[in-house]
Design a protein around this motif. Structure first.
Motif, PDB file in Angstrom:
ATOM      1  N   THR A 224       0.838  -1.208   0.000  1.00 10.24           N
ATOM      2  CA  THR A 224       0.000   0.000   0.000  1.00 10.24           C
ATOM      3  C   THR A 224       0.874   1.259   0.000  1.00 10.24           C
ATOM      4  OG1 THR A 224      -0.172  -0.072   2.425  1.00 10.24           O
ATOM      5  CG2 THR A 224      -1.926  -1.137   1.155  1.00 10.24           C
ATOM      6  N   PRO A 225       1.691   1.453  -1.030  1.00  9.44           N
ATOM      7  CA  PRO A 225       2.521   2.671  -1.103  1.00  9.44           C
ATOM      8  C   PRO A 225       1.643   3.921  -1.212  1.00  9.44           C
ATOM      9  CG  PRO A 225       2.556   1.472  -3.187  1.00  9.44           C
ATOM     10  CD  PRO A 225       1.853   0.592  -2.213  1.00  9.44           C
ATOM     11  N   VAL A 226       2.014   4.973  -0.495  1.00 11.92           N
ATOM     12  CA  VAL A 226       1.170   6.162  -0.438  1.00 11.92           C
ATOM     13  C   VAL A 226       1.370   7.103  -1.618  1.00 11.92           C
ATOM     14  CG1 VAL A 226       1.057   6.102   2.084  1.00 11.92           C
ATOM     15  CG2 VAL A 226       2.841   7.463   0.961  1.00 11.92           C
ATOM     16  N   SER A 227       2.403   6.853  -2.421  1.00  4.77           N
ATOM     17  CA  SER A 227       2.689   7.756  -3.535  1.00  4.77           C
ATOM     18  C   SER A 227       3.358   6.978  -4.659  1.00  4.77           C
ATOM     19  CB  SER A 227       3.617   8.885  -3.081  1.00  4.77           C
ATOM     20  OG  SER A 227       4.914   8.371  -2.788  1.00  4.77           O
ATOM     21  N   PRO A 228       3.335   7.527  -5.891  1.00  3.44           N
ATOM     22  CA  PRO A 228       4.060   6.871  -6.978  1.00  3.44           C
ATOM     23  C   PRO A 228       5.543   6.697  -6.680  1.00  3.44           C
ATOM     24  CG  PRO A 228       2.527   8.500  -7.857  1.00  3.44           C
ATOM     25  CD  PRO A 228       2.539   8.669  -6.361  1.00  3.44           C
ATOM     26  N   PHE A 229       6.141   7.652  -5.977  1.00  5.88           N
ATOM     27  CA  PHE A 229       7.557   7.527  -5.620  1.00  5.88           C
ATOM     28  C   PHE A 229       7.803   6.260  -4.814  1.00  5.88           C
ATOM     29  CE2 PHE A 229      10.615   8.034  -2.153  1.00  5.88           C
ATOM     30  CZ  PHE A 229      11.792   8.104  -2.882  1.00  5.88           C
ATOM     31  N   VAL A 230       6.988   6.005  -3.796  1.00  4.52           N
ATOM     32  CA  VAL A 230       7.171   4.822  -2.960  1.00  4.52           C
ATOM     33  C   VAL A 230       6.907   3.552  -3.767  1.00  4.52           C
ATOM     34  CG1 VAL A 230       6.412   3.608  -0.887  1.00  4.52           C
ATOM     35  CG2 VAL A 230       6.600   6.096  -0.861  1.00  4.52           C
ATOM     36  N   ALA A 231       5.859   3.567  -4.583  1.00  3.57           N
ATOM     37  CA  ALA A 231       5.540   2.394  -5.403  1.00  3.57           C
ATOM     38  C   ALA A 231       6.690   2.056  -6.344  1.00  3.57           C
ATOM     39  CB  ALA A 231       4.263   2.654  -6.196  1.00  3.57           C
ATOM     40  N   ASP A 232       7.317   3.066  -6.896  1.00  2.00           N
ATOM     41  CA  ASP A 232       8.438   2.862  -7.807  1.00  2.00           C
ATOM     42  C   ASP A 232       9.673   2.406  -7.051  1.00  2.00           C
ATOM     43  OD1 ASP A 232       9.969   3.001 -10.220  1.00  2.00           O
ATOM     44  OD2 ASP A 232      10.727   4.949  -9.579  1.00  2.00           O
ATOM     45  N   PHE A 233       9.990   3.071  -5.954  1.00  6.73           N
ATOM     46  CA  PHE A 233      11.233   2.792  -5.235  1.00  6.73           C
ATOM     47  C   PHE A 233      11.201   1.443  -4.531  1.00  6.73           C
ATOM     48  CE2 PHE A 233      14.215   3.098  -1.696  1.00  6.73           C
ATOM     49  CZ  PHE A 233      15.351   3.533  -2.357  1.00  6.73           C
ATOM     50  N   ILE A 234      10.075   1.110  -3.892  1.00  5.72           N
ATOM     51  CA  ILE A 234       9.994  -0.114  -3.097  1.00  5.72           C
ATOM     52  C   ILE A 234       9.593  -1.324  -3.933  1.00  5.72           C
ATOM     53  CG2 ILE A 234       8.646  -1.259  -1.280  1.00  5.72           C
ATOM     54  CD1 ILE A 234      10.807   0.503  -0.182  1.00  5.72           C
TER      55      ILE A 234
END
Length: 370
Positions: free
Chosen positions: A233-243
Motif C-alpha cells: 500500500t505505497p502512499v505515492s508513486p515515488f514509494v511504489a516505484d522505489f519499493i
C-alpha cells in the motif's frame, strides 16, 4: 505512525549544508520519528535523501540545525558520541588492521578500563554470537568481507549498547555474504532485544530485516510502516516505484460509487475499491495506476488474458525471471517463478506473443493533478 512512550525519539530535526557553489542544501527537513525499545527500524531512500545525515545526528557525529534527539524522554543535546553508547557499524568495517580480531573487539572495553578477565569473557561471548569463535587470533586482512563485518558487529555488541546504528553495512559484500551477514544481524538483534536504527538503499535488505521501514526523500519522511504494508500500500508513486519497482499505467474513471470505481486501463475496464484510490474518484478523472510486477500474470495461450502483447526483454535471475512485455506503446514488467507445483515452467523468449492478466485488487491508483 507515532508510538506512545518511545524509547528513541527524533523530534523535528533539520540540517542544511553548503554545496561547492555556496548554495544552501537541505539534507534533513523537519524529520520526526519515534522508535520503540527493541525495534528494528530501517531508513531507506535514494542517495541524498538524508538518511545517513539523520543517523549521524542521532549518533552525535553531526549537530542538527534545529530539533532534538531524545532517549527515554531525555534530550541528548550536548552529549558527545562516545557517551551516548550508540556504536555505529559502517560499510567500510573501520577495523584496526594491525590488531587481531580479539583486540579489535576488545578495543572499546579497554578504553572503559575493564579487567582482562572481564574483557576475555565478553569478547568470547560476542564472538560466539556472530560465529567468529576460533578466529580471534587472526588479523582483519586474513578474513573474508563477511567475517570482517561480523567483527565490526561484535565490537559494537560487546559494549552492551542501548542502540546500534548501521550505515549501509552490507554494501561491500557479495550477494551470498550479504545474505549470511543479514541473517546474523537479525538473529543477534532478536536474541538480545537490541534497538537498531539501520540505513540502506537496498529495498530487499530493508524489507527482510525490519520491523518497520521509513521511506525518505528530499530529507522528509514519505511513508513508514511494516514492510509488507509499505510494499502493498505505497502512499505515492515515488514509494511504489522505489519499493516495488511498479509499472505505471494511465487510467480514467468511468464510474464511481461509495465503495468502488470502474477504471479504464489500456482499453479494459477494471473494478477497484475506494481504498485503493488516492482521494475521491470522479467520473472522467485521470489516474496513475501502479501495478506490481509480481501481480502480472503471463499466458502463452493468447486467448486467456484481457491484454495481449509480446516479450520485449528477458532477465533471468535464478528462481525468478523478469519479463518486459510490450502492449501497444506501453511496457509492462512481470516477474514469474521458474517453477510451480507441477515443475519447471517453459521459459518465454524475446518476441514470444503472450496474454496478460492483471489483478485489479492489487492496483494502487493516484491522482495525476497537483
Amino acid at each position: 505512525m507515532l508510538h506512545t512512550g518511545a524509547y528513541l525519539e527524533i523530534r523535528g530535526i533539520s540540517k542544511a549544508f553548503r554545496d561547492g557553489r555556496g548554495n544552501r542544501v537541505t539534507a534533513v527537513d523537519r524529520l520526526s520519528l519515534q522508535i520503540d525499545r527493541g525495534e528494528f527500524v530501517t531508513l531507506i531512500g535514494p542517495s541524498g535523501c538524508g538518511k545517513t545525515t539523520t543517523l549521524r545526528i542521532v549518533s552525535g557525529m553531526e549537530h542538527a540545525d534545529s530539533g532534538d534527539i531524545l532517549l527515554e524522554g531525555k534530550s541528548l543535546a550536548g552529549i558527545p558520541p562516545q557517551q551516548r553508547n550508540m556504536p555505529m557499524v559502517f560499510q567500510s568495517y573501520a577495523l584496526f588492521p594491525h590488531m587481531t580480531v580479539f583486540d579489535n573487539i576488545a578495543y572499546g572495553l579497554r578504553t572503559r578500563g575493564m579487567t582482562a578477565n572481564a574483557i576475555a569473557h565478553d569478547v568470547a561471548l560476542a564472538s560466539q554470537m556472530v560465529d567468529l569463535a576460533g578466529v580471534e587470533h587472526r588479523y582483519p586482512g586474513e578474513l573474508s568481507g563477511g567475517q570482517q563485518q561480523r567483527v565490526a558487529l561484535a565490537r559494537a555488541l560487546v559494549l552492551k549498547p542501548r542502540i546500534i546504528l548501521f550505515d549501509e553495512p552490507l554494501s561491500n559484500l557479495d550477494p551470498r555474504l550479504r545474505t549470511q551477514t543479514r541473517r546474523a544481524i537479525r538473529r543477534v538483534q532478536e536474541l538480545l532485544g537490541i534497538t537498531i536504527l539501520y540505513v540502506t538503499h537496498d529495498q530487499s535488505e530493508a524489507l527482510s530485516l525490519s520491523d518497520r521501514v521509513v521511506i525518505m526523500n528530499h530529507g522528509r519522511l514519505i511513508q513508514e510502516g511494516h514492510p509488507r504494508d509499505v510494499y502493498h500500500t505505497p502512499v505515492s508513486p515515488f514509494v511504489a516505484d522505489f519499493i516495488a519497482n511498479a509499472t505505471f499505467l494511465d487510467g480514467v474513471v468511468e464510474s464511481a460509487d461509495d465503495t468502488s470505481a470502474d477504471v479504464r486501463i489500456l482499453g479494459q475496464l477494471y473494478r477497484v475499491s475506494r481504498e485503493q484510490i488516492q482521494g475521491t474518484p470522479e467520473v472522467g478523472q485521470d489516474l496513475l495506476v501502479a501495478v506490481i510486477p509480481e501481480t502480472v500474470f503471463l499466458h502463452t495461450d493468447t486467448g486467456r488474458g484481457e491484454l495481449t502483447g509480446s516479450v520485449e526483454a528477458v532477465a533471468f535471475t535464478g528462481p525468478l525471471t523478469e519479463y518486459t512485455v510490450g502492449c501497444g506503446d506501453t511496457w509492462i514488467t512481470a516477474v514469474r517463478a521458474e517453477r510451480n507445483s507441477t515443475g519447471v515452467l517453459h521459459p518465454l523468449e524475446t518476441g514470444d506473443p503472450v496474454a496478460i492478466s492483471l489483478d485489479s485488487s492489487t492496483f494502487r491508483l493516484y491522482r495525476t493533478d497537483p
